[in-house]
Design an enzyme around this catalytic site. Structure first.
Site, mmCIF file in Angstrom:
data_model
loop_
_atom_site.group_PDB
_atom_site.id
_atom_site.type_symbol
_atom_site.label_atom_id
_atom_site.label_comp_id
_atom_site.label_asym_id
_atom_site.label_seq_id
_atom_site.Cartn_x
_atom_site.Cartn_y
_atom_site.Cartn_z
ATOM 1 N N GLU A 92 25.742 21.501 10.994
ATOM 2 C CA GLU A 92 26.353 20.744 9.900
ATOM 3 C C GLU A 92 25.441 20.707 8.674
ATOM 4 O O GLU A 92 25.905 20.887 7.534
ATOM 5 C CB GLU A 92 26.662 19.323 10.369
ATOM 6 N N HIS A 139 40.845 21.406 3.257
ATOM 7 C CA HIS A 139 39.465 21.752 2.900
ATOM 8 C C HIS A 139 39.265 23.268 2.958
ATOM 9 O O HIS A 139 38.692 23.871 2.041
ATOM 10 C CB HIS A 139 38.511 21.039 3.858
#
EC number: 1.17.99.9
Length: 311
Positions: free
Chosen positions: A58, A123
Site C-alpha cells: 500500500e 478509482h
C-alpha cells in the site's frame, strides 16, 4: 528542452502504468488497509514502524502515485508551454491533471471511508483516463501523427461511429471488470464460458457480476473484430487506422485469453496484473483512434474549403 520533455513523457507514462498495476496489486493482495484508515500518513506515521507485506504494498502504491502526480504536473506545464501549437495539447494536459487529482481523491476516500466496491471501481476508471491522456500527450510530443501522416486523415461516419462506440463501451466493460475484482467475484464461476457445469446460469450476486462481465467482454471482442475487418478492407491506405484496429484486436484477444486463464489458474497474481495491463493498453490505443476521429472532422472541413477555393 524538447529532448528532456520527451524523456519526461516516457517516464511519466511508465509511472502511471505502474500506478495502475499497483492498484490492481493492492486489490489482489488485500492491501487496501495496509496503512489503516490514515491518509496521507501511513498508520498515523510518516514512516511506519511496523512494516507488514500489506503495508509495504500500500505504501509503495502511494509513493508511486505521489511521484506520478509530480511528473504529470511538470509534463502538463512544459507541454502547455512548448507544444501549445498542437490543437489537442491543452485539452490533454487539462484531462491528465484533473483526472490525476480525481484519482488521488478517490484513493484517499477509499482509505478513509472504507473499501466500497463501487468507489474502488470508479478509482480504477478515473486512473485509466489519466493514463490514456498522458499516453496521447506523449504521442503528440513524439509527433507520432506526423509519421503516420494523420493530419491528412479523413474517415467516414461509419468508421468514426465504431471508434467512438467501441471506446465508450470499452470504458463500461472496464467498470464491469473492476466490479468483478472489487466484489471478489473473480472465481464466482469456476468454468468457462458457462458459469458451472452443474448450473450454467448464475444464481447469486457474485455469479451475476462475473457472467455479466463475460458477456460484456465477448461483445467488445466481436465489435473490435468487426471494426478491424472494416479497417483492413477500406483503410489500407491509412496505416494509422489500419494498424490501430489490428493492434486493438491483438490486445483484446490477449485480454480475453488472460481473462480465461484467471479462472483456470485460480486468479493467480500474474494473470490478474496482465489483465489490467492489456486493458490499459487497449483503452489507450482506442483513445488515440478517438483523437484521430476528431481530427478527421477538421481535416474534412479543410479539404472541402480548399476544394471550393480551387474551383
Amino acid at each position: 528542452m524538447q529532448r528532456f520533455i520527451k524523456w519526461l513523457a516516457v517516464i511519466t507514462s511508465l509511472d502511471l502504468l505502474i500506478v495502475l498495476l499497483g492498484g490492481a496489486l493492492v486489490t489482489k493482495t488485500g492491501s487496501g488497509q495496509g496503512c489503516g484508515k490514515s491518509w496521507p500518513l501511513c498508520n498515523g506515521e510518516f514512516v511506519p514502524s511496523n512494516l507488514s507485506m500489506e503495508t509495504i504494498i500500500e505504501l509503495s502504491h502511494r509513493l508511486t502515485s505521489g511521484s506520478a502526480g509530480i511528473l504529470v504536473t511538470l509534463l502538463c506545464i512544459l507541454s502547455w508551454k512548448y507544444y501549445k501549437h498542437v490543437r489537442e495539447t491543452k485539452t490533454l494536459a487539462i484531462l491528465s491533471f484533473v483526472f490525476l487529482v480525481a484519482q488521488a481523491l478517490m484513493g484517499a476516500a477509499a482509505v478513509v471511508w472504507g473499501q466500497m466496491p463501487a468507489v474502488l471501481a470508479i478509482h480504477f476508471g478515473i486512473s485509466l483516463i489519466s493514463f490514456a491522456s498522458v499516453i496521447l500527450l506523449t504521442c503528440l510530443i513524439f509527433e507520432i501523427d506526423q509519421k503516420f501522416d494523420a493530419r491528412s486523415l479523413i474517415m467516414d461516419k461509419k468508421m468514426k461511429f465504431h471508434i467512438y462506440g467501441v471506446t465508450i463501451y470499452c470504458y463500461l466493460v472496464v467498470y464491469t471488470g473492476a466490479l468483478v475484482r472489487h466484489e471478489r467475484a473473480s472465481l464466482a464461476c469456476p468454468d468457462f464460458p458457462l458459469c458451472s457445469k452443474n448450473r450454467p446460469m448464475p444464481t447469486q450476486l457474485h455469479e451475476w457480476v462475473q457472467m455479466g462481465h463475460r458477456v460484456a467482454a465477448m461483445l467488445i471482442f466481436a465489435w473490435i473484430l468487426y471494426a478491424m475487418i472494416l479497417a483492413i478492407r477500406h483503410y489500407k491506405q491509412q496505416p494509422v487506422v489500419y494498424w490501430g484496429w489490428i493492434i486493438s484486436f491483438i490486445l483484446v484477444t490477449l485480454q480475453a485469453i488472460v481473462g480465461i486463464l484467471v479462472v483456470f489458474t485460480n486468479a493467480s497474481l500474474a494473470m490478474a496484473l496482465l489483465h489490467s495491463l492489456f486493458i490499459s493498453c487497449l483503452f489507450a490505443v482506442l483513445c488515440y483512434l478517438v483523437m484521430l476521429g476528431t481530427r478527421s472532422k477538421v481535416n474534412a472541413k479543410e479539404a472541402a474549403s480548399t476544394s471550393k477555393q480551387t474551383k
